[in-house]
Design an enzyme around this catalytic site. Structure first.
Site: not given
Length: 507
Positions: A22, A24, A136
């Protein structure tokens, strides 16, 4: 997992990269292998890698994260902040994240829901115990590993958020739906921000939506700061704990350990009733209109990157304080004791008077409810500013009035009355809207210090150091103006009185 792309590295240190897991805001995460063990490797984007202070902060946060017990988190295995491409190696967890699980199978119920609530609370106890604040926490950062949920990406956000290049503009890195109110209006970041995010996350897991969800990220931010959470659909035995975790004031939230204790023992003493609904504001000075629409996240102008296709409310933001308007240089400041003619002047008419004296500016209204505005400086303030002033001897039928961004007929007004404080907008069209209000208690005639801090398009109001309310200042026609003092009379037939002293206004 996706195959490696031409620009992706093939190796980092001893780690052979196998595929892309992934990407980000900070970088990318790869599946990797070393000595027959599969791991996850997170690399840092070049713009952060070029900052020496980021590398130092990154190193410090990784060392702290290594102290977190690994049973409820993705264990930190290795890191190289000195590498040309700084990287972090963590335990690879083969399981979906909470956002994917809820999106694919719907809200969690029963044991699955309690497993997430308890598991994430346990992780926060461990993370906070190591001196780390996650900052977060969101569904994408909770992996549903076999046996127990695992929390990932803790601590590293602080390395990004605290670099000198970013603190210079007050940047905040996080996911808006899970941000505590104090993060949106520039308050201190403490472990309480993670507890707030836990409450949002559990509500999302149980209902498939976040408790402050709105049509836009900015509207969501304003709801976080001003509205009560929508907890419909939560099981009764979770609702009170989650509601307490979502308290606006971080001092009213439990610690992560308290949350965990409540979940494990069900101690009724821990879970007081949810915050009561805001008392309906009484009619003031013929003010008409509805509550103003939500506008902009605090801490200034926003750069919002939407995480499309994610119903977990994961809108990641980076916010930076907007610079002051060119019409308000940073050194502009007005300081006046209000004891003699200076920035403010005496004025007497048949209906009211403004008189400067040894104790301050005495404002006396007549027997109509038209209000009083005393003549003051014409200095125009725009952008971020702070207004501090003392008032006392307020009569029970009047409100101390502070106008700001005052331009002729248009202005914002704060009124501090015997039982309520409120912010209203007087628009150029003639419309008047009450934006925000809060009840007051105590001795209204006593001497009080009133503070209005405006950052971006959010005004935060404090009385004697206590934060009472926030208001969205979103009318482009009211972007700048002068500051005024005066009095609002509540009813015909009575005279009102208030005294102001020691005003300090600065850009």
């Amino acid at each position: 997992m996706k195959p490696l792309r031409p620009h992706d590295p093939r190796t980092l240190g001893e780690y052979e990269l196998l595929g892309l897991l992934g990407e980000g805001g900070m970088g990318a995460v790869y599946l990797a292998q070393s000595r027959g063990k599969t791991v996850a490797v997170k690399i840092i984007r070049a713009e952060f890698a070029a900052q020496p202070e980021f590398r130092g902060r990154f190193r410090s946060e990784v060392n702290r994260a290594r102290q977190v017990p690994p049973f409820c988190t993705a264990a930190v295995l290795d890191a190289d902040p000195e590498h040309e491409t700084p990287y972090l190696v963590v335990e690879y967890i083969d399981g979906p994240d909470l956002a994917d699980r809820v999106a694919g199978d719907g809200p969690l119920t029963g044991g699955a829901l309690y497993s997430v609530a308890v598991g994430v609370a346990t992780a926060l106890v461990a993370i906070h115990g190591a001196g780390v604040i996650h900052r977060d926490l969101k569904p994408r950062n909770v992996l549903l590993a076999p046996g127990f949920p695992k929390v990932i990406d803790f601590g590293i956000a602080r390395a990004l958020e605290s670099t000198s290049e970013h603190t210079r503009t007050d940047q905040v890195v996080g996911t808006i739906s899970y941000m505590a109110p104090e993060r949106l209006d520039g308050g201190a970041v403490t472990p309480a921000v993670d507890v707030f995010a836990w409450g949002v996350l559990v509500a999302y897991a149980a209902t498939g939506r976040t408790p402050f969800a709105a049509d836009t990220p900015t509207a969501t931010a304003v709801r976080i700061m001003t509205a009560e959470p929508d907890l419909a659909g939560l099981p009764d035995d979770l609702r009170a704990v989650v509601g307490r975790a979502l308290a606006k004031d971080p001092a009213d939230r439990p610690s992560a350990q308290d949350v965990l204790d409540a979940l494990l023992t069900g101690r009724p003493g821990f879970t007081p009733p949810l915050l009561p609904p805001r008392r309906r504001a009484p009619h003031r000075r013929k003010v008409a209109g509805a509550v103003a629409a939500a506008a902009v996240v605090a801490a200034g102008a926003l750069v919002v990157a939407l995480n499309t296709g994610d119903d977990s409310g994961a809108t990641t933001i980076t916010s930076a304080s907007a610079p002051a308007s060119a019409s308000t240089p940073a050194e502009v400041r007005i300081v006046d004791t209000l004891t003699r003619a200076g920035q403010w002047r005496d004025k007497r008419t048949g209906d009211y008077s403004c008189e400067l004296g040894p104790d301050g500016l005495a404002v006396v209204s007549g027997t109509t409810d038209d209000g009083v505005t005393c003549p003051g400086p014409a200095t125009v303030f725009a952008g971020d500013q702070s207004i501090k002033v003392h008032y006392d001897e307020l009569s029970d039928d009047a409100c101390a009035l502070v106008g700001f961004r005052h331009t002729g007929r248009a202005r914002y007004e704060l009124t501090a009355c015997a039982d309520e404080i409120a912010v209203a907008a007087y628009h150029p069209s003639g419309d008047v809207n009450t934006i925000s209000s809060a009840p007051l208690k105590g001795d209204y005639a006593a001497r009080h210090q009133l503070v209005i801090d405006i950052v971006g398009e959010i005004a935060t109001v404090r009385l004697d150091g206590e934060k009472l309310l926030t208001a969205v200042l979103d009318d482009p026609a009211l972007a700048e103006g002068a500051t005024t003092l005066g009095l609002a009379q509540l009813a015909d037939g009575d005279e009102g009185f208030v005294r102001f002293s020691n005003i300090d206004i600065r850009a």
